[in-house]
Design an enzyme around this catalytic site. Structure first.
Site, PDB file in Angstrom:
ATOM      1  N   HIS A 189       2.780   4.702  13.739  1.00  0.00           N
ATOM      2  CA  HIS A 189       2.561   4.513  12.303  1.00  0.00           C
ATOM      3  C   HIS A 189       2.499   5.870  11.610  1.00  0.00           C
ATOM      4  O   HIS A 189       1.572   6.640  11.812  1.00  0.00           O
ATOM      5  CB  HIS A 189       1.262   3.733  12.099  1.00  0.00           C
ATOM      6  CG  HIS A 189       1.028   3.280  10.701  1.00  0.00           C
ATOM      7  ND1 HIS A 189       1.889   3.540   9.660  1.00  0.00           N
ATOM      8  CD2 HIS A 189      -0.004   2.563  10.143  1.00  0.00           C
ATOM      9  CE1 HIS A 189       1.427   3.026   8.556  1.00  0.00           C
ATOM     10  NE2 HIS A 189       0.278   2.417   8.822  1.00  0.00           N
TER      11      HIS A 189
ATOM     12  N   HIS B 216       5.767  -4.393   7.976  1.00  0.00           N
ATOM     13  CA  HIS B 216       4.766  -3.327   8.084  1.00  0.00           C
ATOM     14  C   HIS B 216       4.154  -3.341   9.479  1.00  0.00           C
ATOM     15  O   HIS B 216       3.983  -2.283  10.078  1.00  0.00           O
ATOM     16  CB  HIS B 216       3.690  -3.514   7.015  1.00  0.00           C
ATOM     17  CG  HIS B 216       2.667  -2.437   7.004  1.00  0.00           C
ATOM     18  ND1 HIS B 216       2.970  -1.128   6.662  1.00  0.00           N
ATOM     19  CD2 HIS B 216       1.331  -2.447   7.288  1.00  0.00           C
ATOM     20  CE1 HIS B 216       1.874  -0.388   6.732  1.00  0.00           C
ATOM     21  NE2 HIS B 216       0.870  -1.158   7.122  1.00  0.00           N
TER      22      HIS B 216
ATOM     23  N   GLU C 247       0.682 -10.645   7.475  1.00  0.00           N
ATOM     24  CA  GLU C 247       2.063 -10.465   7.016  1.00  0.00           C
ATOM     25  C   GLU C 247       2.919 -11.686   7.322  1.00  0.00           C
ATOM     26  O   GLU C 247       3.792 -12.047   6.531  1.00  0.00           O
ATOM     27  CB  GLU C 247       2.674  -9.212   7.645  1.00  0.00           C
ATOM     28  CG  GLU C 247       4.008  -8.829   7.038  1.00  0.00           C
ATOM     29  CD  GLU C 247       4.472  -7.452   7.432  1.00  0.00           C
ATOM     30  OE1 GLU C 247       5.482  -6.988   6.854  1.00  0.00           O
ATOM     31  OE2 GLU C 247       3.843  -6.821   8.310  1.00  0.00           O
TER      32      GLU C 247
ATOM     33  N   LYS D 125       7.687   0.261  14.063  1.00  0.00           N
ATOM     34  CA  LYS D 125       6.477   0.979  14.474  1.00  0.00           C
ATOM     35  C   LYS D 125       6.193   0.794  15.967  1.00  0.00           C
ATOM     36  O   LYS D 125       5.426   1.567  16.543  1.00  0.00           O
ATOM     37  CB  LYS D 125       5.278   0.510  13.660  1.00  0.00           C
ATOM     38  CG  LYS D 125       5.274   0.959  12.205  1.00  0.00           C
ATOM     39  CD  LYS D 125       3.978   0.549  11.533  1.00  0.00           C
ATOM     40  CE  LYS D 125       3.955   0.941  10.062  1.00  0.00           C
ATOM     41  NZ  LYS D 125       4.818   0.064   9.234  1.00  0.00           N
TER      42      LYS D 125
ATOM     43  N   CYS E 143      -0.893   3.915   3.357  1.00  0.00           N
ATOM     44  CA  CYS E 143       0.272   3.599   4.179  1.00  0.00           C
ATOM     45  C   CYS E 143       1.403   2.934   3.403  1.00  0.00           C
ATOM     46  O   CYS E 143       2.466   2.661   3.962  1.00  0.00           O
ATOM     47  CB  CYS E 143      -0.140   2.700   5.346  1.00  0.00           C
ATOM     48  SG  CYS E 143      -1.513   3.388   6.291  1.00  0.00           S
TER      49      CYS E 143
ATOM     50  N   PHE F 272      -4.421   1.094   3.151  1.00  0.00           N
ATOM     51  CA  PHE F 272      -5.855   1.084   2.877  1.00  0.00           C
ATOM     52  C   PHE F 272      -6.074   1.097   1.360  1.00  0.00           C
ATOM     53  O   PHE F 272      -5.302   1.685   0.606  1.00  0.00           O
ATOM     54  CB  PHE F 272      -6.525   2.317   3.489  1.00  0.00           C
ATOM     55  CG  PHE F 272      -6.787   2.219   4.966  1.00  0.00           C
ATOM     56  CD1 PHE F 272      -6.384   1.131   5.704  1.00  0.00           C
ATOM     57  CD2 PHE F 272      -7.452   3.244   5.626  1.00  0.00           C
ATOM     58  CE1 PHE F 272      -6.642   1.041   7.070  1.00  0.00           C
ATOM     59  CE2 PHE F 272      -7.717   3.180   6.987  1.00  0.00           C
ATOM     60  CZ  PHE F 272      -7.303   2.072   7.704  1.00  0.00           C
TER      61      PHE F 272
END
Length: 421
Positions: free
Chosen positions: A349, A312, A323, A344, A167, A409
């Site tokens: 996403h 994010h 975050e 998002k 991502c 990931f």
């Protein structure tokens, strides 16, 4: 900017195809208005899935590109071509003369690549035999197909590179483009990210690892537009989206010489790894913190000038908190003065396309001096001490900086710092 790399890098073109719009103007208008593109999946194959919602593209790519050409491209490459073509025209390069193709590069990312082509041809192999497998299957499914497609379309001969960092991929493509320009390997780089992973296998896999929100799934599951809810106490996972984003980067010298419009500057980028877990973020956000610190250090940014963050923030319980810790670790007490948003909440996403789409939103926020809202934030998690915009919010005048964060990931972390002009 380090003394050894004096080149200033600027953004001159933007392109998008997303769940909320088929181009930049419609996408930006929807983001400012707080409109969600998350919808219920109507395909027959979705009926038995544990999750039946997604952020499907607002406009089919075959409505924009030639249908014959589209049949030779995986959906990831179709999205990439749509976004790159818009960005190229927006930069004023479609009619430009004298651009050396050997000074033109492409950095276009995808987190998963042509998975729908792979799975469709596997089904064909099982059901109809090996002779019916498409001879184009490999060039369609290979991860670098979107970059290659854009390179072929534009005649870019400097390089065609494909960061694959889950991502964080789309944002890493921008970091790569920035590096190549500063190293003098190109004058223009078309950077982006794309993803087309709305498929029953991917949805089932993400759902079974408890990554996707299962809210609003099923025939009586409620309103899908309310499901993606970053930082809300009711968040329970992300919503899968599809599409692409693209930015054209140039050296300032090259852009000024051709009289290009400049949206923003690219001040710096930070790329790090958590080395913590294959799927879960470091709960203290140490890798992401280092990425943000590197981005602002590379750009010689005073943290007090950071006015906006496109986070994010995917709507997962752990990631959203981590975050927030990162921003406090980097910005200190100034963290609560920064306008933070998660687009998002509206697009879902886009995985490998997320960072690039959100880079476009970050650049537009600087250019227009306004932050898009985060929707569905009804009860902000008290563990997240940030000033999150729930309505479109004006940004300060003067020289300001905006951050675009992406985490993936495998512990991939990328932060890019953009500056106003």
């Amino acid at each position: 900017m380090p003394a050894s790399t004096p080149r200033r890098i600027v953004v001159t073109g933007l392109g998008v195809t997303s769940p909320v719009g088929g181009d930049v103007p419609t996408t930006w208008e929807a983001l400012l208005a707080g409109r969600s593109g998350v919808r219920r999946l109507e395909q027959e194959w979705a009926a038995d899935l544990p999750v039946q919602i997604a952020g499907q593209a607002a406009v089919e790519p075959t409505e924009i590109i030639d249908r014959v050409k589209a049949r030779r491209l995986d959906r990831t490459s179709q999205f990439a071509l749509v976004a790159a073509t818009e960005a190229w025209a927006d930069a004023g390069l479609a009619d430009a003369e004298g651009l050396d193709p050997e000074r033109l590069g492409v950095a276009f990312a995808s987190g998963i690549g042509g998975v729908t082509t792979l799975l469709a041809n596997h089904d064909t192999l099982k059901e109809k035999g090996p002779r019916r497998v498409s001879p184009l299957a490999v060039p369609m499914l290979m991860p670098n197909a979107p970059a290659a497609t854009v390179s072929l379309h534009l005649g870019a001969r400097a390089f065609a590179s494909t960061p694959v960092s889950a991502c964080a991929s789309g944002n890493e493509a921008i970091s790569l483009g920035l590096d190549q320009l500063r190293l003098g390997r190109a004058d223009v780089v078309v950077c982006g990210g794309t993803e087309a992973a709305i498929h029953p296998l991917n949805i089932a896999a993400f759902a079974n690892m408890m990554a996707l929100s299962k809210t609003a799934s099923g025939p009586d599951g409620g309103d899908p537009t309310t499901v993606s809810r970053p930082w809300d106490t009711g968040r329970d996972g992300f919503v899968l989206g599809e599409g692409a984003g693209c930015v054209v980067l140039e050296t300032e010298e090259h852009a000024l010489a051709r009289g290009a419009r400049i949206y923003a500057t690219v001040l710096g980028a930070g790329v790090t790894a958590d080395a913590h877990d294959i799927a879960q973020p470091d709960p203290e956000g140490r890798g992401g913190t280092r990425a943000i610190k590197r981005a602002i250090a590379e750009g010689d940014v005073d943290p007090a000038t950071v006015a906006h963050v496109n986070a994010h923030a995917t709507s997962t319980p752990q990631g959203d908190i981590a975050e927030g810790l990162m921003l406090h670790a980097v910005l200190g007490s100034h963290a609560t003065d920064v306008v933070v948003t998660s687009t998002k909440s509206m697009t879902g996403h886009l995985l490998g396309g997320a960072g690039a789409l959100e880079a476009v939103a970050t650049v537009l926020a600087l250019h227009h001096r306004v932050s898009p809202p985060t929707i569905n934030l009804d009860d902000q998690d008290p563990a997240v001490e940030l000033d999150i915009a729930i309505k479109a919010r004006d940004l300060p005048q003067g020289d300001i900086v905006a951050l675009n964060n992406s985490f993936g990931f495998g512990g991939a972390n990328v932060a890019v710092a953009f500056g106003s002009v």
